[in-house]
Design an enzyme around this catalytic site. Structure first.
Site, short mmCIF file in Angstrom:
data_model
loop_
_atom_site.label_atom_id
_atom_site.label_comp_id
_atom_site.label_asym_id
_atom_site.label_seq_id
_atom_site.Cartn_x
_atom_site.Cartn_y
_atom_site.Cartn_z
N GLY A 170 0.97 -1.22 0.30
CA GLY A 170 -0.20 -0.06 0.26
C GLY A 170 0.87 1.19 -0.06
N CYS A 171 1.99 1.04 0.42
CA CYS A 171 2.86 2.10 0.52
C CYS A 171 3.71 2.81 -0.65
CB CYS A 171 3.52 2.51 1.77
SG CYS A 171 2.70 1.95 3.74
#
Length: 155
Positions: free
Chosen positions: A45-46
């Site tokens: 996600g990051c």
């Protein structure tokens, strides 16, 4: 930790960037700054969110915005992440999460039925005078930059 709201003075900070330089919010006074908080470098996600900021950086800069990414990761991990993903904006290390706390981006989280303290994925936009113009908490990594651009009236 209380969350920041539009009109609040953004708490100043000086943190170490992925290139080992000191980066201060005060150094960017006179510009609009997007400060986004993310939990951990090099996670799916990051990475998606960081690459989205990377891919939109030229148009954000053309609209007068600088971007700073802040996480509790150590500088060495941020440097590797920045190099691996060709990130073109500063990633800042907040290992004791003092800045995240001051900005309301650290607090209770729930994941798979467990409650714990951690970084809350958040984005705060600071105007040229150092005031918060937009604050978003618990944002989704995917599609966040597109939503942010709409919220800022850039699309």
């Amino acid at each position: 930790m209380s969350k920041l709201t539009p009109g609040d003075q953004a708490p100043d900070f000086t943190l170490t960037a992925s290139d080992s330089s000191a980066q201060s919010l005060a150094d960017l006074r006179g510009r609009s700054v997007i400060v986004y908080f993310y939990p951990a470098a090099a996670t799916p996600g990051c990475t998606n969110e960081a690459c989205d900021f990377r891919d939109n950086l030229n148009s954000l800069a053309a609209s007068g915005y600088s971007v700073l990414g802040v996480s509790p990761d150590k500088v060495e991990k941020l440097a590797k992440f920045a190099a691996d993903e060709s990130l073109n904006f500063p990633l800042l290390s907040d290992p004791d999460h003092a800045v995240a706390e001051a900005w309301g981006a650290w607090g209770e989280k729930k994941n798979y039925g467990k409650t714990y303290e951690g970084l809350i994925r958040s984005t705060v936009v600071v105007d040229p005078e150092g005031k918060v113009s937009l604050a978003q908490y618990n944002v989704r990594a995917t599609g966040h930059v597109a939503k942010l651009r709409r919220d800022l009236g850039l699309d």
